[in-house]
Design a protein around this motif. Sequence first.
Motif: not given
Length: 252
Positions: A21, A32, A35-36, A39, A46, A60-61, A63-65, A68
């Motif tokens: 990340v 950050r 990104l938050a 996501a 985060l 959470t992972t 959503r981050l994927e 991004l």
Amino acid sequence: MTLAPEAELPDEQSLAIAAGVREALARRRMSRQQLADKARISISTLEKALSGRRPFTLATTIRLEEALEQPLRAPVRPAPAAVAGLAPEALGAYSRPAVTWLEGEYLTLRPSFEDPAAVYAYRTEIVWDEAASSLVFREAARQDAEFTQRGAVSLSNQSGHTYLVTNELGQFRLIILGRPAIGGEMYGMLTTLQVGQGSHLTPAAAPIAFVPLRRVAEPAFGRVGPDAAAYDEYRAALARVTDKGFARFFAG
């Protein structure tokens, strides 16, 4: 095995995701907070995950994927020792049956860094982690919850000592405990960083005691002062660290 969305990922995988990340943020020149928002997670969640203070969850992972538009999870392959139910050699290569005596909840005592007359008390749980194939520890009931620690448990056959190790992005905290007493109590030394003014951190060492929680009728947590009913008992437990030779402290 399929993980539930809110299941916590193993520490090793969480650290790898955090590194991914941070690299993605640098490449995209994204903050950050951005990104938050993208996501749909809180900035607090985060920040804690990226700093290692809490593991990433599967939800959470994912959503981050999605935010991004890149994968963050590499396949986690258990080491051969994990299949055999043995801890890694770096932690002492102990087997799970050999360390069941250590599992459980402990009343944890150390001197208060803010008030020299007080004792600071909280709870520590030691359990076997299948993913890590080792014992791990988790703290709870800390008055300063933001400094709650978790990490790996190492046992040395040569010295007979137990080590509770926190490693957050290269910053270590270490607890060394001697062999347990008849009642299961363990005494030793804590080495950590004391928070000073602003962001100033100072290396600090202090005696520490682990008392099986089942042996404490009415445990008191937080900063326990001389007026508290448990104070004399807590202070006596800490005094055993040096009185009985579990640890030595030398002045320079």
